[in-house]
Design an enzyme around this catalytic site. Sequence first.
Site, PDB file in Angstrom:
ATOM      1  N   HIS A   1       0.815  -1.125   0.113  1.00 59.17           N
ATOM      2  CA  HIS A   1       0.075  -0.055   0.000  1.00 59.17           C
ATOM      3  C   HIS A   1       0.792   1.190  -0.060  1.00 59.17           C
ATOM      4  O   HIS A   1       2.129   1.303   0.308  1.00 59.17           O
ATOM      5  CB  HIS A   1      -1.151  -0.147   1.167  1.00 59.17           C
TER       6      HIS A   1
ATOM      7  N   CYS B   1       2.928  -5.053   6.927  1.00 60.31           N
ATOM      8  CA  CYS B   1       2.516  -4.770   5.664  1.00 60.31           C
ATOM      9  C   CYS B   1       3.738  -4.107   4.946  1.00 60.31           C
ATOM     10  O   CYS B   1       4.582  -3.523   5.325  1.00 60.31           O
ATOM     11  CB  CYS B   1       1.215  -4.046   5.557  1.00 60.31           C
TER      12      CYS B   1
END
Length: 609
Positions: free
Chosen positions: A488, A507
């Site tokens: 992301h 992440c």
Amino acid sequence: MKFTARSKNFCCTENSLPVTIPAKIYFLACITSILTITGCLLLFFDIGHCAVTGRISPPSSRAGVILEKRIEDARMAALSFSRPPEIHCASVISQYYENHEQHFLWIKEGRPTSQAENLISLLESSRQEGLTPEDYHLDRIRSLVNALNQSGRKQEAPDPEKQVDLELLLTDAYVLFGSHLEFGRTNPAVVDPTWLFINTETDSLSRLESAALQGTAISYLQHLQPANAGYHRLIEALRRYIKIQKNGGWPIVPAGAPLKINDVDSRIKLIRQRLSITGDMHLPEHVVNPAVFDEDVMEGVQHFQKRHGIDPDGVVGPGTLSAMNTPVQYRIQQIELNLERWRWIPRDLGKRYVLVNIADYSLVVFDDQSTVLRMRVVVGKSYRRTPVFRDAIKYIVLNPYWNVPYKIAVEDKLPLIQKNPMYLIQHHIKVFETAGGENAPDIDPMTIDWSRLSTSNFPYRFRQDPGPLNALGRIKFLLSNKFSIYLHDTPQRSLFKRTSRNFSSGCIRIEKPMELAEYLLKDDPLWSAKRISEVIASGTPTVVRLKEPMPVYLLYWTAWVDKTGMVCFAKDIYDRDPPLDKALNASLNTVVHMVPFIKPLELRAVNSH
């Protein structure tokens, strides 16, 4: 009784998953687990084909009797587990010789064949693959070869016991070496529990039959190596660093004040020597004053720093000095560890894929073996490590919501809210009751007594609205895995300027999300770069399905070689290297308890390593 079994391998080793089962059931399980490999070996040395080409030979009467007796004793002992093993891949070997009437693979007319000599040469060079030659009985094999050749020179009858010993050791070495090349010497599931995918591909039977027909036993072994250019560049780096070690390594630069451009110091002469050995700079024939930190030295230092993940400021400070003084043996071990990691992964990564090297904080997009995108990434903190696995991007989410994971909500956000009751409002985070479901209305955070909540008493969930403050930024690349790990964007752009970038909760935050989105959607006429920008500007959450899923590999390499030939090393941020190094240096012991194939008086020589 406790045993260990190596999955996806030709044999069983001490580095395997622990299993506690009755001995007889374990033996049957071992036979079943190697059935495919046994079949491959049988096809590979197919009697019908080999009889025509002369690649397999009937033993002398006496040697055949000895071999048959060894096999029978081994088979019976396996059921009782009465004696310790000396052959690593005993079940494969016994199955083969039983089915082929004890015909020899490596010996003809009492002497080792040229194929046996080629195998021995290959085993001797296994160090250049980052493997351990001693695993393959080399000392004992050489001794037996010399004994049989010497008897030939003296025109004496070859010793049938020695023929059988050599035959069995060579076959064991052949199967074991093939296993190590194809799957690795160690079991990643045991060595590194966070390495969550392994090489499960095997060669087809048709390919094995082809190898048998063509008599290409040695080339078949070489075929088992990873074909990726990255693996072979690392092989070349290993040879280069072994050569440096044989030449005495590099000098140690004494500690002292940081050194920079125009400084004069006696240590700079040593720095020149140190950098020249690893190719970071060239030593000119004539230097007016080698103790001066000139432009050549500064450029050499910067090149060295880039290779070692150090900010390339051209200054020899404590970090750079420590990297320079790291012994060559340590660098060799790093290369060997990462060669093993290459053997753990699938041989074919695909035509197009995204590869994230967690240790290097980098992401590269490959298309038809060409690099089309490269960017920096932020990975998980040491206590929230990014796992190693493979997945695929199927969807892109523009202007995503962030559903805050429970762990982050109670461990990270709750203390901030307790200090600042306005935190949620300021960051556009809404609160919902956990029991309310997806359609539950949000709750005014000012009506909640946050001081009474804790990690064990927290009946709420958080969701951050799309926008400039959203922790996922403007673009999310959705993966489907049990860890809720994905790629992301991020509003914290300044983090990409740092050399060390392990700041996330697992992440992958990427430096160039727009470029990646444009690349992934370039073949979709509905999603031009202009439209992507327009949708992002609208602020409307939008899910875009990719026409073709994009494979993603999250890997962990602390040594690699780029396409320019630059040998690079990364800091072992998650301390994953020491357990693998320990496993690679452990002795290789079989756990399939079978009667020794080799004569008892000679076993000490075989197992002395």
